[in-house]
Design an enzyme around this catalytic site. Structure first.
Site, PDB file in Angstrom:
ATOM      1  NE  ARG A   1      -6.198  -7.786   0.302  1.00  0.00           N
ATOM      2  CZ  ARG A   1      -6.882  -7.636  -1.191  1.00  0.00           C
ATOM      3  NH1 ARG A   1      -7.702  -8.373  -1.817  1.00  0.00           N
ATOM      4  NH2 ARG A   1      -5.978  -7.405  -2.260  1.00  0.00           N
ATOM      5  CB  ALA A   2      -8.266 -12.544   4.275  1.00  0.00           C
ATOM      6  CB  SER A   3      -6.713 -11.191   8.642  1.00  0.00           C
ATOM      7  OG  SER A   3      -5.662 -10.216   7.542  1.00  0.00           O
TER       8      SER A   3
ATOM      9  N   GLY B   1      -5.132  -4.794   8.328  1.00  0.00           N
ATOM     10  CA  GLY B   1      -3.687  -4.829   7.626  1.00  0.00           C
ATOM     11  C   GLY B   1      -3.478  -4.224   8.378  1.00  0.00           C
TER      12      GLY B   1
ATOM     13  N   GLY C   1       2.048  -0.526  -3.737  1.00  0.00           N
ATOM     14  CA  GLY C   1       1.241   0.424  -3.300  1.00  0.00           C
ATOM     15  C   GLY C   1       2.213   0.943  -1.452  1.00  0.00           C
TER      16      GLY C   1
ATOM     17  N   GLY D   1      -1.121 -12.303   0.631  1.00  0.00           N
ATOM     18  CA  GLY D   1      -0.362 -11.441   1.798  1.00  0.00           C
ATOM     19  C   GLY D   1       0.960 -11.133   1.533  1.00  0.00           C
TER      20      GLY D   1
ATOM     21  CB  CYS E   1      -0.663  -7.611   4.169  1.00  0.00           C
ATOM     22  SG  CYS E   1      -1.601  -9.235   3.266  1.00  0.00           S
TER      23      CYS E   1
ATOM     24  CB  SER F   1      19.870  -0.525 -14.874  1.00  0.00           C
ATOM     25  OG  SER F   1      21.090  -0.822 -14.168  1.00  0.00           O
TER      26      SER F   1
ATOM     27  CB  THR G   1      -3.524 -12.372   4.472  1.00  0.00           C
ATOM     28  OG1 THR G   1      -3.956 -10.890   4.449  1.00  0.00           O
ATOM     29  CG2 THR G   1      -4.040 -13.847   4.120  1.00  0.00           C
ATOM     30  NE  ARG G   2       2.383 -14.135   2.727  1.00  0.00           N
ATOM     31  CZ  ARG G   2       3.080 -14.158   1.954  1.00  0.00           C
ATOM     32  NH1 ARG G   2       4.467 -13.797   2.306  1.00  0.00           N
ATOM     33  NH2 ARG G   2       2.660 -13.828   0.857  1.00  0.00           N
TER      34      ARG G   2
HETATM   35  P1  5GP Z   1       2.779  -3.588  -1.440  1.00  0.00           P
HETATM   36  O1  5GP Z   1       2.571  -3.009  -2.091  1.00  0.00           O
HETATM   37  O2  5GP Z   1       2.509  -2.270  -0.128  1.00  0.00           O
HETATM   38  O3  5GP Z   1       3.561  -4.313  -0.588  1.00  0.00           O
HETATM   39  O4  5GP Z   1       0.997  -3.733  -1.276  1.00  0.00           O
HETATM   40  C1  5GP Z   1       0.047  -3.856  -2.168  1.00  0.00           C
HETATM   41  C2  5GP Z   1      -1.278  -4.918  -2.010  1.00  0.00           C
HETATM   42  O5  5GP Z   1      -1.408  -5.267  -0.654  1.00  0.00           O
HETATM   43  C3  5GP Z   1      -2.742  -4.496  -2.491  1.00  0.00           C
HETATM   44  O6  5GP Z   1      -2.016  -4.152  -4.198  1.00  0.00           O
HETATM   45  C4  5GP Z   1      -3.186  -5.497  -1.932  1.00  0.00           C
HETATM   46  O7  5GP Z   1      -3.925  -5.900  -2.689  1.00  0.00           O
HETATM   47  C5  5GP Z   1      -2.345  -5.822  -1.087  1.00  0.00           C
HETATM   48  N1  5GP Z   1      -3.487  -4.579   0.778  1.00  0.00           N
HETATM   49  C6  5GP Z   1      -4.097  -4.119   0.735  1.00  0.00           C
HETATM   50  N2  5GP Z   1      -4.301  -3.352   1.805  1.00  0.00           N
HETATM   51  C7  5GP Z   1      -4.639  -4.565   2.641  1.00  0.00           C
HETATM   52  C8  5GP Z   1      -4.792  -5.133   4.091  1.00  0.00           C
HETATM   53  O8  5GP Z   1      -5.439  -3.996   4.874  1.00  0.00           O
HETATM   54  N3  5GP Z   1      -4.615  -6.648   3.650  1.00  0.00           N
HETATM   55  C9  5GP Z   1      -4.262  -7.272   3.202  1.00  0.00           C
HETATM   56  N4  5GP Z   1      -3.889  -8.725   3.183  1.00  0.00           N
HETATM   57  N5  5GP Z   1      -3.904  -7.160   2.090  1.00  0.00           N
HETATM   58  C10 5GP Z   1      -3.779  -5.341   1.644  1.00  0.00           C
END
Ligand code: 5GP
Length: 363
Positions: free
Chosen positions: A304-306, A308, A260, A199, A204, A332, A206-207
């Site tokens: 994913r559980a939900s 994005g 990401g 989450g 994402c 640094s 999910t939360r």
């Molecule tokens: P960021 O670096 O953008 O904060 O997080 C990247 C991570 O978000 C990814 O590696 C993956 O674990 C998670 N993620 C990617 N797409 C989705 C999505 O559609 N739903 C959820 N719950 N997580 C995602």
């Protein structure tokens, strides 16, 4: 089970007469802490070595590189990203929506990058079949990333065991989880590196959708401790919005940090380029967003559980500039705490809890 009970009966016993529990120990995110500076003899950040060498627990394979990883999202984990990051010894988890033909084309042009990419898969037969074919065709690939919505299911543990058996010398990455006990279970099932984060991701939901999650800094602290006790490793996955967060992930004990959003919006990123009022943006979306699902019809609904989100991020040119900024930031950090190598950062990190980390007065 040990008491001659069926699985169902065991689960029943586990939950019978139980009350909901409340853990009152505070759990923290990157934004809740800062790293305390320490006296040091280092003169310049140029002296700091960001490469690490790991020998992985189950595959017994040794890897050397900069432990920053591009996420296996189709907007980030592209072959173009792999070429740009691989040339600087960073890792890319290639997203699972390329065909075998795509892999052949890539491998024929960029065989030197293969050692720094992971092939990704969920637990479906289609995914695992393609991943196996790719691993067999291109033995220079060392990493396989098994990525599911919920790393807590028994089904997933079985999949990890099967992949370990089929690929005894490949580095198996598995996730996602956020607690020590499941980190241990996946390592004992054969994973080398556990991916941590439920989450925290920038796209994402999910939360919001499920109410499930765990503040990322605490998740990394707990899972890294559990993994290291078994000679395993962890990737802190998601929730980094600036170089300081990446440093905090390493400070908390992450062996690798996966990004990401911080790598979205570049030449090498996937997603449509959008022009608005003369300004350029690039589309970025979660792997279970409706954008991703529409694109990969039928294939990703349960990634994913939900769901994005889909967002647009300002176009930022070549990713090499952003990588330089991230690596400069971490170097640094290391000089502030007196770590001459990234390896020493977590040993020299003291987090302090803060109520404000950035002065926002000018925006
Ligand atoms: P960021 O670096 O953008 O904060 O997080 C990247 C991570 O978000 C990814 O590696 C993956 O674990 C998670 N993620 C990617 N797409 C989705 C999505 O559609 N739903 C959820 N719950 N997580 C995602």
């Amino acid at each position: 089970g040990g008491r001659g009970l069926t699985k169902e009966q065991e689960l029943d016993c586990e939950t019978k007469n139980k009350m909901p529990r409340l853990d009152l120990e505070p759990k923290l995110d990157y934004k809740d802490v800062l790293i305390r500076p320490k006296r040091s003899t280092l003169r310049s950040r140029a002296q700091v070595d960001l490469t690490r060498t790991f020998t992985f627990r189950n595959s017994q394979r040794t890897w050397t590189g900069v432990p920053i990883v591009a996420a296996n999202m189709d907007t980030v984990g592209t072959f173009e990203m792999a070429v740009a990051l691989g040339s600087q010894q960073l890792v890319t988890c290639i997203h699972k929506h390329y065909t075998f033909q795509d892999w052949e084309n890539f491998a024929s042009k960029h065989s030197e990058i293969l050692p720094s990419v992971a092939v990704s898969a969920g637990t479906s037969q289609t995914d695992l079949g393609l991943a196996t074919r790719v691993l067999h065709a291109f033995p220079a690939i060392q990493f396989v990333c098994l990525d599911v919505a919920n790393g807590y299911s028994e089904h997933f543990v079985e999949a990890v065991k099967a992949v370990r058996k089929a690929h005894p010398t490949h580095v198996v990455i598995a996730g996602n989880v956020v607690t020590g006990e499941m980190t241990e279970e996946l390592i004992l099932a054969g994973a080398d590196i556990i991916k941590v984060g439920i989450g925290p991701g920038s796209v994402c939901t999910t939360r919001r959708q499920t109410g499930v999650g765990y503040p990322q800094l605490s998740a990394v602290l707990d899972c890294a401790d559990a993994a290291h006790g078994l000679n395993g490793h962890v990737i802190a996955d998601g929730g980094c919005v600036c170089p300081g967060d990446v440093a905090k992930g390493f400070g908390a004990g992450a062996d690798f940090v996966m990004l990401g959003g911080m790598l979205a919006g570049h030449d090498e990123s996937g997603g449509e380029t959008i022009e608005e009022n003369g300004k350029l943006f690039k589309q970025f979306y979660g792997m279970s967003s409706s954008t991703a699902m529409t694109k990969h019809v039928g294939g990703v609904a349960e990634y994913r559980a939900s769901e994005g989100k889909t967002v647009k991020v300002p176009f930022r040119g070549a990713v090499s500039g952003t990588v330089k900024e991230i690596m400069g930031g971490i170097r640094s950090t290391c000089t502030y705490v007196g770590a001459s190598r990234l390896k020493e950062l977590s040993k020299r990190t003291t987090f302090i809890r803060v109520t404000q980390q950035i002065n926002e007065v000018f925006g």
